[in-house]
Motif scaffolding. Structure first.
Motif, PDB file in Angstrom:
ATOM      1  N   GLY A 160       0.779  -1.229   0.000  1.00  0.00           N
ATOM      2  CA  GLY A 160       0.000   0.000   0.000  1.00  0.00           C
ATOM      3  C   GLY A 160       0.810   1.277   0.000  1.00  0.00           C
ATOM      4  O   GLY A 160       0.235   2.367   0.052  1.00  0.00           O
ATOM      5  N   LYS A 161       2.133   1.153  -0.063  1.00  0.00           N
ATOM      6  CA  LYS A 161       3.003   2.324  -0.115  1.00  0.00           C
ATOM      7  C   LYS A 161       3.745   2.336  -1.444  1.00  0.00           C
ATOM      8  O   LYS A 161       4.055   1.296  -2.006  1.00  0.00           O
ATOM      9  CB  LYS A 161       4.021   2.290   1.028  1.00  0.00           C
ATOM     10  N   PHE A 162       4.035   3.554  -1.954  1.00  0.00           N
ATOM     11  CA  PHE A 162       4.840   3.589  -3.174  1.00  0.00           C
ATOM     12  C   PHE A 162       6.314   3.541  -2.800  1.00  0.00           C
ATOM     13  O   PHE A 162       6.735   4.084  -1.788  1.00  0.00           O
ATOM     14  CB  PHE A 162       4.490   4.775  -4.090  1.00  0.00           C
ATOM     15  N   VAL A 163       7.063   2.822  -3.630  1.00  0.00           N
ATOM     16  CA  VAL A 163       8.492   2.643  -3.385  1.00  0.00           C
ATOM     17  C   VAL A 163       9.264   3.081  -4.623  1.00  0.00           C
ATOM     18  O   VAL A 163       8.793   2.945  -5.751  1.00  0.00           O
ATOM     19  CB  VAL A 163       8.843   1.180  -3.030  1.00  0.00           C
ATOM     20  N   GLY A 164      10.443   3.611  -4.382  1.00  0.00           N
ATOM     21  CA  GLY A 164      11.280   4.123  -5.457  1.00  0.00           C
ATOM     22  C   GLY A 164      12.529   3.288  -5.634  1.00  0.00           C
ATOM     23  O   GLY A 164      13.129   2.820  -4.658  1.00  0.00           O
ATOM     24  N   SER A 165      12.914   3.119  -6.881  1.00  0.00           N
ATOM     25  CA  SER A 165      14.075   2.289  -7.190  1.00  0.00           C
ATOM     26  C   SER A 165      15.328   2.855  -6.536  1.00  0.00           C
ATOM     27  O   SER A 165      15.578   4.055  -6.547  1.00  0.00           O
ATOM     28  CB  SER A 165      14.265   2.191  -8.711  1.00  0.00           C
ATOM     29  N   GLY A 166      16.103   1.963  -5.947  1.00  0.00           N
ATOM     30  CA  GLY A 166      17.354   2.369  -5.316  1.00  0.00           C
ATOM     31  C   GLY A 166      17.141   2.850  -3.902  1.00  0.00           C
ATOM     32  O   GLY A 166      17.544   2.186  -2.947  1.00  0.00           O
ATOM     33  N   VAL A 167      16.489   3.987  -3.735  1.00  0.00           N
ATOM     34  CA  VAL A 167      16.333   4.594  -2.412  1.00  0.00           C
ATOM     35  C   VAL A 167      15.720   3.600  -1.433  1.00  0.00           C
ATOM     36  O   VAL A 167      16.242   3.367  -0.327  1.00  0.00           O
ATOM     37  CB  VAL A 167      15.457   5.864  -2.490  1.00  0.00           C
ATOM     38  N   ASP A 168      14.585   3.010  -1.828  1.00  0.00           N
ATOM     39  CA  ASP A 168      13.918   2.086  -0.915  1.00  0.00           C
ATOM     40  C   ASP A 168      14.607   0.730  -0.865  1.00  0.00           C
ATOM     41  O   ASP A 168      14.430  -0.014   0.103  1.00  0.00           O
ATOM     42  CB  ASP A 168      12.448   1.956  -1.300  1.00  0.00           C
ATOM     43  N   THR A 169      15.392   0.419  -1.872  1.00  0.00           N
ATOM     44  CA  THR A 169      16.219  -0.786  -1.787  1.00  0.00           C
ATOM     45  C   THR A 169      17.140  -0.694  -0.587  1.00  0.00           C
ATOM     46  O   THR A 169      17.230  -1.628   0.237  1.00  0.00           O
ATOM     47  CB  THR A 169      17.068  -0.967  -3.060  1.00  0.00           C
ATOM     48  N   TRP A 170      17.858   0.433  -0.463  1.00  0.00           N
ATOM     49  CA  TRP A 170      18.791   0.590   0.650  1.00  0.00           C
ATOM     50  C   TRP A 170      18.055   0.570   1.989  1.00  0.00           C
ATOM     51  O   TRP A 170      18.503  -0.052   2.966  1.00  0.00           O
ATOM     52  CB  TRP A 170      19.564   1.916   0.540  1.00  0.00           C
ATOM     53  N   ARG A 171      16.905   1.247   2.047  1.00  0.00           N
ATOM     54  CA  ARG A 171      16.182   1.353   3.312  1.00  0.00           C
ATOM     55  C   ARG A 171      15.692  -0.012   3.789  1.00  0.00           C
ATOM     56  O   ARG A 171      15.856  -0.383   4.959  1.00  0.00           O
ATOM     57  CB  ARG A 171      15.008   2.318   3.150  1.00  0.00           C
ATOM     58  N   ASN A 311      10.765  17.967  -5.061  1.00  0.00           N
ATOM     59  CA  ASN A 311      10.528  17.172  -3.854  1.00  0.00           C
ATOM     60  C   ASN A 311      10.520  15.681  -4.217  1.00  0.00           C
ATOM     61  O   ASN A 311       9.488  15.008  -4.163  1.00  0.00           O
ATOM     62  CB  ASN A 311       9.201  17.594  -3.222  1.00  0.00           C
ATOM     63  N   ILE A 312      11.688  15.192  -4.574  1.00  0.00           N
ATOM     64  CA  ILE A 312      11.826  13.835  -5.101  1.00  0.00           C
ATOM     65  C   ILE A 312      12.855  13.079  -4.268  1.00  0.00           C
ATOM     66  O   ILE A 312      13.873  13.643  -3.856  1.00  0.00           O
ATOM     67  CB  ILE A 312      12.269  13.872  -6.589  1.00  0.00           C
ATOM     68  N   ARG A 313      12.613  11.811  -4.036  1.00  0.00           N
ATOM     69  CA  ARG A 313      13.561  10.985  -3.297  1.00  0.00           C
ATOM     70  C   ARG A 313      14.901  10.913  -4.037  1.00  0.00           C
ATOM     71  O   ARG A 313      14.899  10.910  -5.265  1.00  0.00           O
ATOM     72  CB  ARG A 313      13.001   9.567  -3.123  1.00  0.00           C
ATOM     73  N   PRO A 314      16.041  10.881  -3.316  1.00  0.00           N
ATOM     74  CA  PRO A 314      16.191  10.647  -1.878  1.00  0.00           C
ATOM     75  C   PRO A 314      16.137  11.911  -1.012  1.00  0.00           C
ATOM     76  O   PRO A 314      16.017  11.792   0.197  1.00  0.00           O
ATOM     77  CB  PRO A 314      17.569  10.010  -1.770  1.00  0.00           C
ATOM     78  N   SER A 315      16.216  13.104  -1.584  1.00  0.00           N
ATOM     79  CA  SER A 315      16.178  14.313  -0.759  1.00  0.00           C
ATOM     80  C   SER A 315      14.767  14.702  -0.376  1.00  0.00           C
ATOM     81  O   SER A 315      14.559  15.447   0.587  1.00  0.00           O
ATOM     82  CB  SER A 315      16.849  15.479  -1.499  1.00  0.00           C
ATOM     83  N   GLY A 316      13.777  14.220  -1.135  1.00  0.00           N
ATOM     84  CA  GLY A 316      12.391  14.588  -0.893  1.00  0.00           C
ATOM     85  C   GLY A 316      11.490  13.391  -0.705  1.00  0.00           C
ATOM     86  O   GLY A 316      11.914  12.330  -0.232  1.00  0.00           O
ATOM     87  N   THR A 317      10.235  13.523  -1.138  1.00  0.00           N
ATOM     88  CA  THR A 317       9.181  12.550  -0.824  1.00  0.00           C
ATOM     89  C   THR A 317       8.700  11.762  -2.028  1.00  0.00           C
ATOM     90  O   THR A 317       8.417  10.572  -1.923  1.00  0.00           O
ATOM     91  CB  THR A 317       7.971  13.295  -0.212  1.00  0.00           C
TER      92      THR A 317
END
Length: 578
Positions: A160-171, A311-317
């Motif tokens: 139910g959450k959106f995930v971004g390539s790379g950024v959320d991989t590390w998290r 406002n884009i990951r990794p610095s934003g949302t």
């Protein structure tokens, strides 16, 4: 279409197809052999489609079809399209790093353009190193070119959450190592991360570099914001085919577009996006191909004057899909008009005054106003001190505020293998105040300056809740990475730079506000260590690797080959026809 400057007999391809001699007879006969009619290629602009598609590059999985879409536009505009495959460099597949081979692709592109009967070209790329490499080769050859960006992939989804390539991989990887998620959940992240073809959907290196290339003037307006799976991307590809034919008749070349002012535009746009730190290496290399002076201080100064608005990951949302629907790069640039040279020419034939006129922003949380930036931290700072004379870099907007001023004892890893072997060793003398140091990860030491700069946090610290530490290396990090990572320490340790002299227990000071990176070891002790230092064995004795090691420049010079950079534009050496 602008005023034609070129006549059919002036076309570069005329030397192959238009003259009446034995060699031209052979060229025409062999083209007829492929089933083309003489009138389809003689007297028409021959357009190369340089395609970095491959089955090992998921980001470019759609470029086989996009090449056909470009051909459609070329035929409609009266040109003759020819597709030429080029080295693909799928970022996640190529080891030790695609960066090792960026210059090889740049060489290939330059020679493909030089050796074939091409009057202009459309460059198909997007995955991290392909964009700068394609442009480096094209800038050196100086034929009319358009860059066709691969476009970002669709937003990922997990629980139910959106995930971004790379950024959320590390998290999520950190959470898996800490034991807070299960292996089954990790597999769920894996399955939901990348749902379509296209490059990373965060403000990683791919999105950063395609936006920089557009800002320099080398794409159709707004092209880099279009999602790879959107039908607008197909139409944009066809328009690239049409426009490149017009550019050939207009004789509009990279040397007409790439200027010091267009580079300054790119510096400010990169800052406003909190673009990948890899942009420092690649924009430097592209500028130096054209003989345009650029330094680390230029990046630092742009980042000090231009706040983060995307406002884009990794610095934003958000992710690139949200950025596209919010108004995309053109929308972002309307926020920066007082910082941009709006009179700069683009391949569209229009300047930025015209291109930005009437552009709207549809979500002010995704593309922020100047007075409401994403972060109060700059997107990039150049750090100087006795660990790096030209300067190392850090991305404060994606780092931890509590670590912006920090002193800690060094925990030194001699190379990546040493780090992988000892990082989670219970006997490792490390705590959350330590400074992790990785050596031998630069252009020569890596080799290729891999994206190892976001050093993993020791497992036992993750389990205590630690999620960031000061980390220092001569490596790069992925544009999708985050954390308090000091990168690009120059000169690198493999050539005897100060980083090579750091030992366990040395006190290191980081002060981002003061632009300071300091090793608290006396000059006398450093001189003693330097005298005892031994260079590593040469890694390559043959093939491309040997060429690379002998001619690669350091990061402040763009990590290009020394014999390919120019102090001023030189005449292009055309092939002889015997």
């Amino acid at each position: 279409m602008g005023t034609p400057k070129t006549k059919p007999e002036d076309l570069r391809s005329h030397r192959w197809f238009g003259v009446h001699d034995m060699r031209s007879f052979s060229h025409r006969a062999r083209t007829l052999q492929m089933g083309y009619r003489r009138e389809e290629f003689v007297g028409r602009p021959v357009i190369g489609i340089i395609n970095t598609w491959s089955d090992m590059n998921p980001c470019h999985h759609h470029l086989r079809q996009r090449a056909e879409d470009v051909k459609r536009g070329v035929w409609q505009a009266g040109g003759y399209p020819v597709e030429l495959p080029a080295l693909s460099l799928g970022e996640v597949m190529v080891k030790p790093t695609a960066m090792l081979y960026r210059n090889l692709l740049a060489l290939e592109v330059e020679e493909l353009l030089r050796s074939h009967p091409l009057d202009g070209a459309v460059l198909l790329g997007g995955c991290d190193k392909t964009g700068p490499a394609l442009m480096m080769g094209a800038i050196s050859m100086d034929l009319p070119v358009i860059f066709l960006p691969a476009g970002s992939l669709l937003r990922g989804n997990f629980q139910g959450k959106f995930v971004g390539s790379g950024v959320d991989t590390w998290r999520y990887w950190d959470e898996l190592r800490a034991g807070t998620i299960s292996k089954e959940e990790w597999f769920g992240v894996e399955a939901g991360m990348a749902r379509s073809f296209g490059h990373c959907n965060t403000m990683g290196t791919a999105s950063t570099m395609t936006a920089i290339i557009e800002t320099l003037g080398f794409t159709l307006p707004g092209a880099t914001s279009i999602l790879a799976a959107d039908s607008n991307h197909v139409r944009m590809s066809s328009l690239c085919g049409q426009r490149i034919v017009e550019m050939v008749w207009e004789d509009l070349r990279p040397s007409d577009i790439l200027t010091r002012k267009s580079v300054e535009n790119a510096l400010n746009v990169m800052a406003s996006m909190a673009g990948s730190t890899n942009g420092v290496v690649h924009l430097t290399a592209m500028a130096k191909r054209a003989g345009i002076p650029i330094s680390l201080d230029d990046f630092h100064n742009a980042a000090q004057q231009t706040p983060v608005l995307a406002n884009i990951r990794p610095s934003g949302t958000y992710l690139m899909e949200d950025f596209y629907y919010a108004g995309g790069l053109l929308g972002l640039m309307t926020r920066l008009t007082d910082r941009l040279h709006l009179g700069e020419k683009t391949i569209s034939g229009q300047d930025w005054h015209a291109l930005l006129d009437g552009v709207k922003i549809f979500n002010e949380d995704v593309i922020r106003p100047i007075e409401d930036p994403v972060s109060d931290q700059p997107p990039l700072v150049v750090l100087k001190g006795n660990l790096s004379t030209p300067g190392a870099i850090i991305k404060p907007s994606a780092a931890s505020p509590h670590l912006m001023q920090h002193k800690g004892k060094a925990v030194v890893f001699k190379d990546y293998k040493d780090m992988a072997r000892r990082l989670d060793d219970p006997s490792l003398d490390v705590d959350e105040n330590s400074v992790l140091v990785l050596q031998s990860a630069g252009p020569i030491g890596g080799p290729g300056m891999p994206e190892w700069g976001m050093l993993p946090i020791p497992k036992r610290l993750l389990q205590k809740g630690v999620r960031d530490m000061v980390r220092i290396s001569d490596a790069r990090m992925s544009g999708t990475s985050y954390g308090t990572c000091v990168l690009h320490v120059t000169p690198e340790s493999a050539v005897g730079g100060p980083l090579a002299l750091v030992q366990d227990g040395d006190l290191i000071e980081l002060d981002v506000a003061a632009n300071k990176l300091w090793l608290h070891v006396s000059d006398e002790e450093l001189a003693r260590r330097k005298a005892a230092w031994q260079p590593p064995e040469k890694r390559y004795e043959r093939s491309y690797g040997a060429l690379y090691i002998d001619h690669i420049t350091q990061v402040d010079q763009g990590c290009d080959f020394d014999f390919l950079q120019t102090e001023g534009r030189r005449p292009v050496a055309e092939p002889e026809i015997f």
